[in-house]
Design an enzyme around this catalytic site. Structure first.
Site: not given
Length: 384
Positions: A148, A218, A320, A353-354
């Site tokens: 990232s 968040r 992602d 994305h994680d």
């Protein structure tokens, strides 16, 4: 289990920043794992993403549950084997995990920086990391690696210090943010700066924390880290069991937390607001926005990456959508345009994305194979 030992190094000399400002008397927190070999040729620098730190692997002796954020990747016998490589995790300037940041005292004024902490960029972080390596006596890296935002730093290393990097491992990253990503960052920043407890970034003096803004920031970010498939599989349209509903299945409230996904996002927001600094969030997301090595070349990424001389491994993940495989393929094409040595893996994974943080045998094996080949070349005395 690998036992990590946090370290800190003070730098008195001013560090010139991209903005034209400078910062002096700053500290960088870092950790090292493994042993640096005699000719110092086995060092690997790990660059962290937005809310991570220098605590990359292992646990602390007095905190056995505080596991490094990439511990599944890095350690003895793991994909990046600390029996073979000397791994360095460093916390970036402006962070809230040890390195000098907005919550620290400005040596020039004697007051907490707060919103007066200078704007920092990816390039600034790389320059600070280079100073740390200088102090450690490491002239060249076997590899620089990150996911990232960490991947952006790894890419920038190859452009700012091309002779100091032999390999770059860039995971789930991009050569710049698209408009949608900048938009997400801006909404998150607005949530923070419009929190009544923000006080123009000088909330420390007021004894408060803009937790409401941090929670929303968040929640927004977390939505972008997950794929639609994962959210549907984990939560779907499930209601909270603890909520008493009428015969229709709903409580019919605009304010109560009814769905499991709502409960999950609020939990993530609450947890984040307890440990992350609001000014740090603004700084890091803006550094993400600013990163664009092709800008100085009229948007031509191939020309921008001509400065890179090292070998590359790029990895992306099919679901992602924040840093999509198409962005990694842009980098691959630009590097191939310059006839660079590039390996590319596109992993069909459902996690969004994680995925770059999660256990996936295909992903881990790609990285393991890459570092195995590197270690073999180092052992034989060849060119890794």
């Amino acid at each position: 289990m690998l036992i990590a030992e946090p370290q800190s190094m003070l730098f008195e000399a001013p560090l010139p920043l991209q903005s034209g400002a400078s910062i002096r008397g700053y500290s960088l927190s870092y950790e090292t794992y493994g042993t640096l070999n005699a000719d110092k040729s086995n060092a690997v620098l790990i660059c962290h993403a937005l809310n991570a730190s220098h605590h990359v692997a292992g646990v602390y002796a007095d905190q056995p549950k505080n596991l490094g954020w990439w511990d599944n990747m890095i350690g003895p016998g793991k994909s990046l084997d600390t029996n073979r490589f000397f791994v360095i995790g460093v916390n970036n300037l402006g962070s809230c995990f040890g390195s000098t940041g907005p919550m620290h005292e400005n040596p020039d004024s004697g007051r907490v920086y707060g919103a007066d902490f200078p704007v920092v960029t990816v390039e600034d972080w790389v320059n600070a990391q280079a100073r740390l390596l200088d102090a450690l006596g490491i002239e060249q890296l076997a590899a620089v690696m990150g996911g990232s935002l960490g991947g952006m730093q790894a890419l920038s290393w190859t452009l700012q210090y091309p002779e100091r990097v032999k390999h770059a491992v860039v995971v789930a990253s991009a050569p710049n943010l698209n408009a949608e990503n900048i938009a997400f960052n801006e909404v998150a920043r607005r949530a923070i700066v419009t929190d009544p407890d923000f006080h123009n970034g000088h909330f420390y003096a007021q004894g408060v924390v803009p937790k409401r803004g941090l929670r929303i920031a968040r929640m927004i970010g977390h939505i972008t880290y997950l794929s639609d498939d994962v959210m549907n599989e984990k939560f779907g349209r499930e209601l909270r069991e603890a909520v008493t509903h009428n015969a229709t299945g709903y409580k019919y409230s605009t304010q109560e937390v009814e769905f499991q996904i709502e409960s999950y996002l609020r939990y993530q927001g609450d947890k984040f607001s307890e440990y992350f600094d609001a000014n740090t969030y603004l700084l890091i997301t803006r550094a993400l926005d600013y990163f664009d090595p092709a800008r100085a070349f009229g948007g031509d990424l191939s020309k921008a990456l001509a400065r890179a001389h090292c070998k590359f491994l790029l990895v992306s993940f099919s679901t992602d959508w924040r840093f999509s495989p198409a962005r990694s393929r842009e980098m691959v094409k630009a590097l191939l345009d310059n006839r660079r040595d590039v390996s590319y893996a596109e992993i069909d994974a459902p996690h969004g994305h994680d995925a770059f943080l999660l256990e996936d045998s295909r992903y881990m094996n790609v990285v393991r194979s890459y570092f195995d080949n590197m270690a073999h070349a180092l052992t034989k005395g060849g060119v890794a």
